[in-house]
Design an enzyme around this catalytic site. Structure first.
Site, PDB file in Angstrom:
ATOM      1  N   GLU A 119       0.587  75.940  42.900  1.00 28.35           N
ATOM      2  CA  GLU A 119      -0.303  77.545  43.684  1.00 28.35           C
ATOM      3  C   GLU A 119       0.935  78.117  43.460  1.00 28.35           C
ATOM      4  OE1 GLU A 119      -3.499  77.753  42.871  1.00 28.35           O
ATOM      5  OE2 GLU A 119      -4.703  77.079  44.127  1.00 28.35           O
ATOM      6  N   HIS A 175      -0.799  79.149  38.078  1.00 31.75           N
ATOM      7  CA  HIS A 175      -0.605  77.635  38.237  1.00 31.75           C
ATOM      8  C   HIS A 175      -1.106  76.623  37.262  1.00 31.75           C
ATOM      9  CE1 HIS A 175      -5.237  76.720  39.733  1.00 31.75           C
ATOM     10  NE2 HIS A 175      -4.882  75.930  38.068  1.00 31.75           N
ATOM     11  N   ASP A 208      -3.142  65.260  39.180  1.00 31.21           N
ATOM     12  CA  ASP A 208      -3.350  66.323  40.241  1.00 31.21           C
ATOM     13  C   ASP A 208      -4.216  65.632  40.614  1.00 31.21           C
ATOM     14  OD1 ASP A 208      -4.350  67.601  38.299  1.00 31.21           O
ATOM     15  OD2 ASP A 208      -3.490  69.420  38.861  1.00 31.21           O
ATOM     16  N   ASP A 267      -4.104  82.056  38.104  1.00 31.35           N
ATOM     17  CA  ASP A 267      -3.499  82.755  39.252  1.00 31.35           C
ATOM     18  C   ASP A 267      -1.631  81.904  38.433  1.00 31.35           C
ATOM     19  OD1 ASP A 267      -3.941  80.221  39.610  1.00 31.35           O
ATOM     20  OD2 ASP A 267      -3.732  80.588  41.520  1.00 31.35           O
TER      21      ASP A 267
END
Ligand code: GLP
Length: 258
Positions: free
Chosen positions: A143, A138, A67, A136
């Site tokens: 996300e 990811h 990413d 979270d």
């Protein structure tokens, strides 16, 4: 999912390195997908040590980083281009063209993302994808609420991730709102996957990813659908696993007994 709890993060990092070394021994032109973050740093350092000692030659591998932030100049301190140069290209003695990073400065981001997918396919697909995990849930920058069928694309960061990133960027205002990331489905097409997670702060999300229901709300839970995932954990990151004892029991058996 294979879950292995190591005595500490260092041993887990060495084990991840062993797996990469074994893959490259069997397939010198292996295709790797690799993460940024603090978690894989010890693994990169161990790889670098083996390269320096002449035990490991990565001269033919191809690497696709997972990413990148949108809009950050490549030479920005926090860009994943900079991370790749600093932690991977230099220390692992690679040619720059061996390590590809999504271009968050491209004028046509969807086209750049499609070209990245094509480059992965042209390389023969990803043999091994190493992942970290965000608090979270990811993986890469997929996300919560990311489609589990998603491909490489632009994503908006959640307020929680912006807050998490603010420490590295100095302030939340400086954190880009958008990123480009391999999709969940792109990751799931890798032949093998290693998930690295260390520290108490990852324990809850590791439990959700490994033992919770498969849900787009915890994108890492999609890894349960893949036949060859190994979660390599330290004891702190495994604290909230309900079957902790079972995973330890399996690890203590020889392969013939499992
Ligand atoms: C970022 C990266 C992820 C990484 C995560 C965890 O969000 N995009 O690929 O897994 O951070 O980072 P750390 O390992 O520092 O906890």
């Amino acid at each position: 999912m294979e879950v292995i709890i190591y005595p500490d993060a260092r041993e887990a990092s060495v084990a991840a390195c062993d797996r990469i070394q074994a893959l490259v021994a069997a397939k010198p032109d292996a295709v790797l997908a690799l993460p940024t973050g603090n978690t894989p740093r010890a693994m990169y350092a161990e790889l670098a040590k083996r390269v320096a000692q002449g035990e490991l030659d990565l001269g033919r591998v191809q690497i696709f980083m997972l990413d990148e932030f949108v809009g950050l100049p490549h030479d920005h301190e926090q860009s994943y281009h900079t991370f790749a140069q600093r932690e991977i290209v230099g220390p692992l003695n690679l040619r720059p063209e061996q390590v590809r990073v999504l271009d968050g400065t491209a004028s046509d981001l969807p086209r750049m993302c499609a070209a990245y997918e094509e480059a992965i396919a042209a390389a023969g697909g990803i043999d091994l994808c190493v992942l970290g995990i965000g608090q979270d849930g990811h993986i890469a920058f997929n996300e919560p609420s990311s489609s589990l069928a998603s491909r490489t694309r632009v994503k908006a960061l959640t307020p929680a991730t912006i807050k998490e990133q603010a420490r590295a960027f100095g302030e939340a205002q400086a954190v880009p709102r958008h990123v480009v990331t391999m999709g969940v489905a792109t990751i799931l097409e890798a032949k093998r996957i290693i998930l690295l997670a260390f520290g108490r702060s990852k324990a809850l999300v590791v439990a959700k990813a490994v033992e919770g229901p498969i849900t787009a709300f915890v994108p890492a839970s999609a890894l349960q659908m893949h036949p060859a995932v190994t979660a390599m954990l330290d004891p702190e990151a495994s604290e909230d696993l309900r079957l902790q004892e079972y995973y330890q029991l399996i690890a203590a058996l020889t392969p013939n007994e499992t």
